[in-house]
Design a protein around this motif. Structure first.
Motif, PDB file in Angstrom:
ATOM      1  N   ALA A 238       0.766  -1.037   0.040  1.00 53.13           N
ATOM      2  CA  ALA A 238       0.072   0.225  -0.006  1.00 53.13           C
ATOM      3  C   ALA A 238       0.848   1.408   0.021  1.00 53.13           C
ATOM      4  O   ALA A 238       0.662   2.252  -0.611  1.00 53.13           O
ATOM      5  N   ALA A 239       1.901   1.391   0.796  1.00 49.63           N
ATOM      6  CA  ALA A 239       2.732   2.285   0.930  1.00 49.63           C
ATOM      7  C   ALA A 239       3.604   2.539  -0.530  1.00 49.63           C
ATOM      8  O   ALA A 239       3.569   3.807  -0.770  1.00 49.63           O
ATOM      9  N   VAL A 240       3.925   1.488  -1.202  1.00 47.62           N
ATOM     10  CA  VAL A 240       4.501   1.740  -2.494  1.00 47.62           C
ATOM     11  C   VAL A 240       3.422   2.252  -3.443  1.00 47.62           C
ATOM     12  O   VAL A 240       3.927   3.300  -4.310  1.00 47.62           O
ATOM     13  N   ALA A 241       2.310   1.909  -3.357  1.00 50.01           N
ATOM     14  CA  ALA A 241       1.294   2.214  -4.448  1.00 50.01           C
ATOM     15  C   ALA A 241       1.099   3.690  -4.224  1.00 50.01           C
ATOM     16  O   ALA A 241       0.898   4.593  -5.277  1.00 50.01           O
ATOM     17  N   ALA A 242       1.029   3.982  -2.941  1.00 48.81           N
ATOM     18  CA  ALA A 242       0.622   5.507  -2.523  1.00 48.81           C
ATOM     19  C   ALA A 242       1.959   6.317  -3.047  1.00 48.81           C
ATOM     20  O   ALA A 242       1.614   7.553  -3.557  1.00 48.81           O
ATOM     21  N   ALA A 243       3.108   5.880  -2.822  1.00 48.37           N
ATOM     22  CA  ALA A 243       4.297   6.523  -3.135  1.00 48.37           C
ATOM     23  C   ALA A 243       4.477   7.036  -4.665  1.00 48.37           C
ATOM     24  O   ALA A 243       4.867   7.975  -5.182  1.00 48.37           O
ATOM     25  N   GLU A 244       4.038   5.795  -5.330  1.00 51.76           N
ATOM     26  CA  GLU A 244       4.279   5.903  -6.870  1.00 51.76           C
ATOM     27  C   GLU A 244       3.169   6.870  -7.476  1.00 51.76           C
ATOM     28  O   GLU A 244       3.498   7.491  -8.524  1.00 51.76           O
ATOM     29  N   ARG A 245       2.411   7.292  -6.639  1.00 54.14           N
ATOM     30  CA  ARG A 245       1.284   8.262  -7.264  1.00 54.14           C
ATOM     31  C   ARG A 245       1.320   9.560  -6.587  1.00 54.14           C
ATOM     32  O   ARG A 245       0.507  10.512  -6.613  1.00 54.14           O
ATOM     33  N   ALA A 246       2.309   9.765  -5.682  1.00 55.24           N
ATOM     34  CA  ALA A 246       2.745  11.109  -5.093  1.00 55.24           C
ATOM     35  C   ALA A 246       3.137  12.049  -6.037  1.00 55.24           C
ATOM     36  O   ALA A 246       3.840  11.825  -6.777  1.00 55.24           O
ATOM     37  N   ALA A 247       2.912  13.350  -5.580  1.00 57.63           N
ATOM     38  CA  ALA A 247       3.157  14.462  -6.289  1.00 57.63           C
ATOM     39  C   ALA A 247       4.753  15.066  -5.614  1.00 57.63           C
ATOM     40  O   ALA A 247       5.315  15.992  -6.066  1.00 57.63           O
ATOM     41  N   VAL A 248       5.226  14.277  -4.795  1.00 58.91           N
ATOM     42  CA  VAL A 248       6.634  14.514  -3.992  1.00 58.91           C
ATOM     43  C   VAL A 248       7.145  13.035  -4.073  1.00 58.91           C
ATOM     44  O   VAL A 248       6.601  12.226  -3.937  1.00 58.91           O
ATOM     45  N   PRO A 249       8.652  13.443  -3.729  1.00 55.08           N
ATOM     46  CA  PRO A 249       9.547  12.135  -3.490  1.00 55.08           C
ATOM     47  C   PRO A 249       9.062  11.501  -2.409  1.00 55.08           C
ATOM     48  O   PRO A 249       8.991  12.261  -1.290  1.00 55.08           O
ATOM     49  N   VAL A 250       9.013  10.198  -2.249  1.00 58.60           N
ATOM     50  CA  VAL A 250       8.691   9.303  -1.074  1.00 58.60           C
ATOM     51  C   VAL A 250       9.539   8.103  -1.105  1.00 58.60           C
ATOM     52  O   VAL A 250       9.845   7.386  -2.093  1.00 58.60           O
ATOM     53  N   ALA A 251      10.160   8.005   0.211  1.00 61.37           N
ATOM     54  CA  ALA A 251      10.978   6.623   0.396  1.00 61.37           C
ATOM     55  C   ALA A 251      10.150   5.816   1.385  1.00 61.37           C
ATOM     56  O   ALA A 251       9.486   6.151   2.079  1.00 61.37           O
ATOM     57  N   LEU A 252      10.675   4.553   1.434  1.00 58.87           N
ATOM     58  CA  LEU A 252      10.012   3.418   2.296  1.00 58.87           C
ATOM     59  C   LEU A 252      11.219   2.962   3.212  1.00 58.87           C
ATOM     60  O   LEU A 252      12.015   2.525   2.578  1.00 58.87           O
ATOM     61  N   HIS A 253      10.965   3.216   4.464  1.00 60.76           N
ATOM     62  CA  HIS A 253      11.999   2.612   5.375  1.00 60.76           C
ATOM     63  C   HIS A 253      11.513   1.520   6.479  1.00 60.76           C
ATOM     64  O   HIS A 253      10.319   1.793   7.024  1.00 60.76           O
ATOM     65  N   LEU A 254      12.107   0.565   6.964  1.00 59.34           N
ATOM     66  CA  LEU A 254      11.728  -0.443   7.818  1.00 59.34           C
ATOM     67  C   LEU A 254      12.469  -0.047   8.893  1.00 59.34           C
ATOM     68  O   LEU A 254      13.614  -0.031   9.116  1.00 59.34           O
ATOM     69  N   ASP A 255      11.645   0.185  10.102  1.00 56.93           N
ATOM     70  CA  ASP A 255      12.007   0.936  11.276  1.00 56.93           C
ATOM     71  C   ASP A 255      12.276  -0.003  12.346  1.00 56.93           C
ATOM     72  O   ASP A 255      11.177  -0.875  12.711  1.00 56.93           O
ATOM     73  N   HIS A 256      12.911   0.179  13.283  1.00 49.49           N
ATOM     74  CA  HIS A 256      13.211  -0.484  14.463  1.00 49.49           C
ATOM     75  C   HIS A 256      13.310  -2.015  14.303  1.00 49.49           C
ATOM     76  O   HIS A 256      12.403  -2.734  15.241  1.00 49.49           O
ATOM     77  N   VAL A 257      13.947  -2.752  13.565  1.00 45.96           N
ATOM     78  CA  VAL A 257      13.849  -4.091  13.250  1.00 45.96           C
ATOM     79  C   VAL A 257      14.905  -4.754  14.233  1.00 45.96           C
ATOM     80  O   VAL A 257      16.107  -4.595  14.339  1.00 45.96           O
ATOM     81  N   GLN A 258      14.413  -5.667  14.964  1.00 43.64           N
ATOM     82  CA  GLN A 258      15.210  -6.518  15.910  1.00 43.64           C
ATOM     83  C   GLN A 258      15.093  -8.002  15.287  1.00 43.64           C
ATOM     84  O   GLN A 258      16.237  -8.788  15.458  1.00 43.64           O
ATOM     85  N   SER A 259      14.253  -8.483  14.615  1.00 37.99           N
ATOM     86  CA  SER A 259      14.206  -9.771  13.816  1.00 37.99           C
ATOM     87  C   SER A 259      14.997  -9.766  12.667  1.00 37.99           C
ATOM     88  O   SER A 259      14.700  -9.175  11.609  1.00 37.99           O
ATOM     89  N   ASP A 260      15.896 -10.655  12.693  1.00 39.56           N
ATOM     90  CA  ASP A 260      16.675 -10.736  11.487  1.00 39.56           C
ATOM     91  C   ASP A 260      15.758 -11.398  10.496  1.00 39.56           C
ATOM     92  O   ASP A 260      16.185 -10.876   9.170  1.00 39.56           O
ATOM     93  N   ASP A 261      14.712 -12.409  10.501  1.00 39.32           N
ATOM     94  CA  ASP A 261      14.067 -12.753   9.308  1.00 39.32           C
ATOM     95  C   ASP A 261      13.163 -11.621   9.009  1.00 39.32           C
ATOM     96  O   ASP A 261      13.137 -11.511   7.814  1.00 39.32           O
ATOM     97  N   LEU A 262      12.782 -10.602   9.797  1.00 38.09           N
ATOM     98  CA  LEU A 262      12.091  -9.296   9.153  1.00 38.09           C
ATOM     99  C   LEU A 262      13.006  -8.511   8.232  1.00 38.09           C
ATOM    100  O   LEU A 262      12.701  -8.198   7.255  1.00 38.09           O
TER     101      LEU A 262
END
Length: 288
Positions: free
Chosen positions: A67-91
């Protein structure tokens, strides 16, 4: 427009002595509100998905990420996607295939040597996948023998010399520093240690990140950007805006059952909060 990378946004901000705002998203309404707020401010923005948000979504990363990627691709401004506070190596290892350009690997709860070892391994993997990686380091001065506080705890601070060694030995691309903020603050009463920030900025060659920014007053935020913070993380402020607006709407319209009516109010409140925070970061301290 196409997704941009967190690394390019933060690196540019650091070179310009400005800061990019990074907002934690939990629902589709968060995604839409952050993009709308950034468009209103005409500024680039980072959408962040935390490990806690993934747990809330039944442990599934892809639905919210897509959903975030789809919204970013349709945004009128630059948008990046970041995975935050990861403790799980699997994630962590799901990031590269889910549209993320960056991760924040959080081993700050561990003693220094274990934090360093875990972060170094995460950085090596992230770089092998062309991912930009942020880490965190905090400690607190106190009586000998007392355990260090978590980087998010009140009173935690990052030591400049230790931070310099940590960055060099771990290979991370940015460092979140403990200078007086605390996560999940619902009042804007945090006082930042600007002298410490100055020393950290002088000691480190990577961009500095401020976590727990919801509790920081406008003037302190602006001064932090002027002092070297290049990425400002915000989460609780959006939830407060959303919850407050919905609570008021339902109090005034107690018979409402159509969730679109109150969710749209909450989404608009978050968008306005996003615009306000971005504009604050762009304002020089003297203007506040």
């Amino acid at each position: 427009m196409p997704l941009v990378t967190t690394g390019e946004l933060v690196t540019r901000a650091a070179a310009e002595r400005s800061a990019v705002a990074a907002f934690n998203i939990i629902t589709l309404e968060h995604v839409e509100a952050v993009v709308a707020g950034a468009e209103s401010a005409q500024a680039a923005v980072v959408l962040q998905v935390s490990e806690n948000a993934v747990k809330f979504r039944y442990g599934r990363l892809l639905p919210l990420a897509r959903a975030a990627v789809a919204a970013a691709e349709r945004a009128a401004v630059p948008v990046a996607l970041h995975l935050d506070h990861v403790q799980s190596d699997d994630l962590l290892r799901e990031a590269a295939d889910a549209g993320f350009s960056s991760v924040m690997y959080d081993a700050a709860r561990l003693p220094y040597e274990r934090n360093l070892a875990a972060t170094r391994a995460a950085a090596e993997w992230a770089h092998s996948q062309a991912l930009w990686i942020e880490a965190e380091l905090g400690q607190v001065g106190g009586k000998a023998g007392e355990p260090a506080l978590d980087a998010h705890a009140p009173g935690a601070r990052t030591d400049p010399a230790e931070a310099r060694a940590f960055v060099a030995d771990s290979g991370v691309d940015a460092l979140a520093v403990a200078i007086g903020t605390t996560h999940a603050m619902t009042t804007r009463t945090a006082t930042l240690d600007h002298d410490l920030l100055k020393r950290l900025a002088a000691a480190l060659e990577v961009p500095l990140v401020l976590h727990g920014s919801s509790g920081v007053p406008d003037g302190e935020l602006s001064a932090a950007v002027a002092g070297g913070i290049a990425k400002v993380n915000v989460g609780t402020a959006l939830n407060m805006a959303m919850t407050g607006a919905i609570r008021q709407f339902l109090a005034e319209h107690p018979d409402t059952v159509d969730s679109r009516k109150y969710l749209s109010v909450g989404r608009q409140a978050m968008a306005e909060a996003v615009t306000g925070i971005i504009r604050t970061l762009a304002r020089p301290p003297a203007d506040l």
